[in-house]
Enzyme design. Structure first.
Site, mmCIF file in Angstrom:
data_model
loop_
_atom_site.group_PDB
_atom_site.id
_atom_site.type_symbol
_atom_site.label_atom_id
_atom_site.label_comp_id
_atom_site.label_asym_id
_atom_site.label_seq_id
_atom_site.Cartn_x
_atom_site.Cartn_y
_atom_site.Cartn_z
ATOM 1 N N LYS A 113 -13.725 -78.009 24.405
ATOM 2 C CA LYS A 113 -12.368 -78.145 23.856
ATOM 3 C C LYS A 113 -12.017 -79.618 23.653
ATOM 4 O O LYS A 113 -11.386 -79.985 22.660
ATOM 5 C CB LYS A 113 -11.335 -77.503 24.790
ATOM 6 C CG LYS A 113 -11.412 -76.005 24.854
ATOM 7 C CD LYS A 113 -10.901 -75.367 23.571
ATOM 8 C CE LYS A 113 -11.077 -73.866 23.627
ATOM 9 N NZ LYS A 113 -10.948 -73.203 22.345
ATOM 10 N N LYS A 196 -25.013 -62.779 15.625
ATOM 11 C CA LYS A 196 -24.258 -61.585 15.953
ATOM 12 C C LYS A 196 -22.927 -61.544 15.214
ATOM 13 O O LYS A 196 -22.450 -62.565 14.711
ATOM 14 C CB LYS A 196 -24.031 -61.515 17.458
ATOM 15 C CG LYS A 196 -23.139 -62.587 18.017
ATOM 16 C CD LYS A 196 -22.845 -62.282 19.486
ATOM 17 C CE LYS A 196 -21.634 -63.058 19.952
ATOM 18 N NZ LYS A 196 -21.306 -62.881 21.344
ATOM 19 N N LYS A 199 -16.171 -63.441 14.473
ATOM 20 C CA LYS A 199 -15.194 -63.961 13.516
ATOM 21 C C LYS A 199 -15.464 -65.413 13.144
ATOM 22 O O LYS A 199 -15.148 -65.845 12.042
ATOM 23 C CB LYS A 199 -13.782 -63.828 14.067
ATOM 24 C CG LYS A 199 -13.087 -62.601 13.523
ATOM 25 C CD LYS A 199 -11.633 -62.583 13.902
ATOM 26 C CE LYS A 199 -11.433 -62.567 15.383
ATOM 27 N NZ LYS A 199 -11.190 -61.315 16.009
#
Ligand code: TRP
Length: 332
Positions: A113, A196, A199
């Site tokens: 992050k 895989k 989104k």
């Protein structure tokens, strides 16, 4: 004998796709019969990214609807909104008193992050693992169904629990372990020929549970393929193997065998395979989409389900918190 306690948090990030269904979701649905389950929508955690008030509520509501549509049963499991259980925050505060800057800064998800959003490295992000620990420990859960990416957070939960127990010379918290039914996890590939379904790889890579049939057909017809097999019984390249994996998830074994045979004899036409896959995918998702729409239309029922979850979660949380407060030294 009382059942073992399971707890897991669900991030309220948009619509669920077929990959989510065959991953976490089906496992949750199975666990509610085997364990005493607490499943919550992590709408405190989502504040780290500063959503608008409308988004905060609607995303949580949408994900709840989709989980219910897939078979999470509020009569079996305790299903609630994290923000309906402010006791979690009190435990979070207690745990934060013994969570150290160094160990929090070393968490891989935090470091990611910091790299991704250097202008929003807030204290909530830093203490994400203490909040997650509070979520789990507030119910004294011993089993936590999470993916690989959450294992470090779970390790921190054990560290905090252990530290608390040692500090107050008390076995207040059990040490939770990651848990999944190994035989039940199918990794669903995306439609772009790689990795895989997810989104982050783009909307076209995913088939969402509430996609309309026409959208599903379009997405599948556009899925990546090659020029076809050149030799009998050759190994399939990834993008073709992916289509077969999707087919195994939603079509009958006969259908899969039929196309597998055509492939092995170099007689396959990808257009036919995709048409069949699209048809079976639509058949698979249609009842889910209909239930999603049905549940979304019944605001009263949804409200009742949320209230019931909140009350059950509250009872469990209050029990733990009363003990924790006492152990720490609060005597009121
Ligand atoms: N961190 C988890 C995720 O990103 C979500 C989560 C929050 C969670 N609190 C939890 C998972 C407690 C398990 C238990 O997916």
């Amino acid at each position: 004998m009382s059942k073992e306690i399971v707890c897991s948090g669900i991030r309220p990030t948009g619509n669920l796709h077929v990959g989510n269904y065959f991953g976490a979701l089906r496992n949750f649905v199975r666990m509610q019969d085997d364990f005493d389950c607490f499943f919550f929508i992590a709408d405190y955690h989502s504040l780290t990214t500063h959503p608008t008030p409308d988004n905060l509520y609607n995303n949580a509501r949408q994900i709840l609807i989709q989980y219910l549509a897939c078979g999470l049963d509020p009569e079996k499991a305790t299903i609630y909104l994290q923000s309906d259980l402010p006791e979690t925050i009190e435990l979070y505060l207690f745990l934060n008193m013994n969570a150290y800057l160094g160990e929090l800064e070393r968490v891989a998800a935090f470091k990611d992050k910091v790299r991704q959003q250097p202008n929003n490295v807030n204290a909530g992000l830093l203490t994400y693992p203490t909040l997650m620990a509070a979520d789990i420990l507030i119910h004294k859960a011993t089993k936590v169904p999470v993916g690989k990416d959450q294992e470090q957070h779970l390790e921190m939960t054990r560290t905090f629990a252990n530290r608390f127990n040692n500090m107050y010379k008390n076995e207040v918290f059990p040490l939770p372990q990651a848990f999944n039914y190994n035989d039940n996890l199918i990794k669903i590939p995306g439609l772009d020929g790689s990795g895989k379904m997810g989104k982050s790889e783009g909307e076209a890579n995913c088939i969402f549970l509430n996609d309309e049939p026409s959208v599903i057909k379009k997405k599948i017809m556009r899925a990546k393929t090659d020029n076809g097999p050149e030799a009998m019984n050759q190994t399939k390249p990834v993008e073709i193997e992916n289509l077969f994996t999707l087919m195994k998830a939603v079509s009958t074994p006969d259908t899969v065998a039929y196309f597998d045979d055509l492939y092995n004899h170099c007689q396959i036409r990808y257009g036919d395979l995709k048409k069949q896959l699209a048809e079976d995918m639509v058949a698979f998702t249609t009842p889910l989409r209909e239930r999603i729409n049905e549940i979304a239309a019944d605001e009263d029922k949804l409200r009742r389900i949320m209230d019931m979850g909140r009350d059950k979660a509250h009872e469990s949380a209050l029990r733990t918190l009363t003990e924790v407060r006492h152990v720490i030294g609060y005597r009121n």
